[in-house]
Design a protein around this motif. Structure first.
Motif, short mmCIF file in Angstrom:
data_model
loop_
_atom_site.label_atom_id
_atom_site.label_comp_id
_atom_site.label_asym_id
_atom_site.label_seq_id
_atom_site.Cartn_x
_atom_site.Cartn_y
_atom_site.Cartn_z
N LEU A 148 74.42 1.62 24.36
CA LEU A 148 73.06 1.52 24.88
C LEU A 148 72.27 0.41 24.18
CD1 LEU A 148 71.23 3.15 26.93
CD2 LEU A 148 70.24 4.21 24.90
N HIS A 149 72.39 0.31 22.86
CA HIS A 149 71.64 -0.68 22.09
C HIS A 149 72.52 -1.87 21.66
CE1 HIS A 149 68.51 2.35 21.91
NE2 HIS A 149 69.30 3.18 21.26
N ARG A 154 67.23 2.56 29.32
CA ARG A 154 67.45 1.12 29.12
C ARG A 154 66.98 0.37 30.35
NH1 ARG A 154 73.44 -0.14 28.13
NH2 ARG A 154 73.54 0.52 30.31
N TYR A 155 66.23 -0.70 30.13
CA TYR A 155 65.77 -1.55 31.23
C TYR A 155 66.30 -2.96 30.97
CZ TYR A 155 62.84 -3.72 34.77
OH TYR A 155 62.39 -4.40 35.88
N THR A 156 66.99 -3.52 31.94
CA THR A 156 67.62 -4.83 31.81
C THR A 156 66.91 -5.84 32.70
OG1 THR A 156 69.76 -3.77 31.39
CG2 THR A 156 69.78 -6.11 31.97
N VAL A 184 66.60 -7.16 27.33
CA VAL A 184 67.02 -5.78 27.47
C VAL A 184 66.17 -4.93 26.54
CG1 VAL A 184 68.90 -4.12 27.22
CG2 VAL A 184 69.40 -6.43 28.02
N SER A 203 65.64 -0.96 25.27
CA SER A 203 66.32 0.34 25.26
C SER A 203 65.66 1.25 24.23
CB SER A 203 67.81 0.19 24.95
OG SER A 203 68.00 -0.47 23.71
N THR A 227 65.70 5.62 22.54
CA THR A 227 66.12 7.02 22.50
C THR A 227 65.07 7.82 21.76
OG1 THR A 227 67.36 6.71 20.44
CG2 THR A 227 68.57 6.41 22.49
N CYS A 232 64.79 -0.53 20.78
CA CYS A 232 65.41 -1.85 20.60
C CYS A 232 64.94 -2.79 21.70
CB CYS A 232 66.93 -1.75 20.63
SG CYS A 232 67.67 -1.01 19.16
N TYR A 233 64.77 -4.06 21.33
CA TYR A 233 64.41 -5.08 22.31
C TYR A 233 65.23 -6.33 22.01
CZ TYR A 233 61.74 -8.49 25.00
OH TYR A 233 61.37 -9.48 25.87
#
Length: 343
Positions: free
Chosen positions: A64-65, A235-237, A242, A244, A246, A255-256
């Motif tokens: 995910l990250h 998560r958005y791409t 990106v 994400s 949690t 995370c970016y």
């Protein structure tokens, strides 16, 4: 076990995120599973590639990250020397020497076998990996793509002639989702203890993925005998970025990642724990100069720790040189590492 669980510091104390500690590697070597790419792929048996069979699959929760994490440097201390030797198209061995005052030092021998079943342009299974030191401590991995939908992995670690840790995981890939199950240190004979983690990641739109995780641990070392925690993830791409995150288990992990240009990438990470009542933010960047076979990764966090790793491929020779440095200003600690890879 997955980054959702790892993002929950309040839960990580009674429930370890991974019963198998990773083996020390020189930055640039990548994940053990990716080591099969250094061997020549065998002839395809007609099985469609996983990526081609499921183009809308969101991947696993463990990744995910990944985009953001890959930007951060893997700093090390002391000296490391690695010699890779391909024996055939399917078999490769490696010799590693570590010299460190902090991490375990000494010699290790590892071997990698890649099977005949090709599932993609540079992917073949089964993959068998093993690493052993002169004391007899052994870590072994077996990875296999049973069908385009089902992938399994078994990891074991033996120390002082005893099996210290085991982990079994299975990933089921659907057209637009992935379901995973991981079992760690399961003991149903003596005290019925172990860790069970379930992941589910669903593609909602072409750019948005949402998922959930539930983790359960049972054992005498756990307060109350057992504990369960659930987490949510997303998560958005975008085109060049990106994002994400949690949340769950009294913890937050964001995370970016952004690709600024063909040679420059950025990553920002925030980890917060309600139980520990602390938060840490980190910033990292990666600079690639393909014409010079040069990669530089740097990072700084809110604990005033600055780290960097330089990797230089000495073409046309099959050599890679790595230089690492990290400095913590409040503690006035400085660590320097030097690595050399052949093959």
């Amino acid at each position: 076990m997955g980054n959702v669980l790892a993002s929950s510091p309040g839960f990580s104390s009674p429930l370890p995120t991974s019963p198998i500690p990773p083996s020390p590697t020189i930055p640039g070597q990548g994940d053990k599973e990716a080591s099969q790419s250094s061997l020549e792929p065998p002839v395809s048996d007609g099985l469609p590639g996983v990526e081609d069979a499921f183009p809308n699959n969101p991947g696993t929760m463990e990744d995910l990250h990944k985009k953001c994490k890959d930007v951060f440097p893997v700093v090390f201390e002391g000296g490391k020397f690695m010699l890779n030797k391909p024996i055939s198209n399917h078999f490769q061995v490696a010799h590693t020497l570590n010299f460190s005052s902090i991490q375990p030092s000494g010699y290790k021998f590892s071997a990698t076998y890649v099977g005949m079943k090709q599932t993609g342009p540079a992917e073949a299974y089964p993959v068998l990996l093993g690493e052993i030191d002169p004391s007899g401590n052994l870590s072994a991995n077996m990875i296999h793509q049973f069908t385009p939908n089902l992938k399994g992995k078994v990891v074991a670690q033996i120390q002082q002639s005893k099996c210290q840790a085991t982990q079994m995981s299975a990933d089921w890939r659907g057209s637009d989702y992935t379901a995973s199950l991981t079992l760690g240190n399961i003991d149903i004979v003596n005290d019925f203890s172990g860790v069970i983690v379930g992941h589910y990641l669903q593609k909602i739109t072409p750019k948005l993925d949402l998922g959930a995780e539930i983790a359960y641990q049972r054992g005498p070392q756990v307060p109350g005998g057992h504990i369960a925690v659930h987490s949510m993830a997303g998560r958005y791409t975008g085109d060049k970025y990106v994002a994400s995150g949690t949340i769950g288990g009294a913890g937050l992990h964001l995370c970016y990642y952004r690709k600024a240009s063909e040679t420059l990438q950025f990553g920002v990470e925030l980890e917060s724990s309600a139980k520990m009542q602390e938060s840490t933010a980190s910033f990292a960047y990666q600079v690639d100069i393909p014409k010079a076979n040069f990669t530089f990764r740097g990072t700084v966090d809110t604990n005033w720790t600055i780290g960097a790793v330089i990797e230089k491929k000495l073409m046309p020779l099959p050599f890679t040189f790595a230089l690492s440095a990290v400095h913590n200003y409040p503690k006035n600690q400085f660590k320097l590492g030097c690595g050399f890879i052949v093959g």
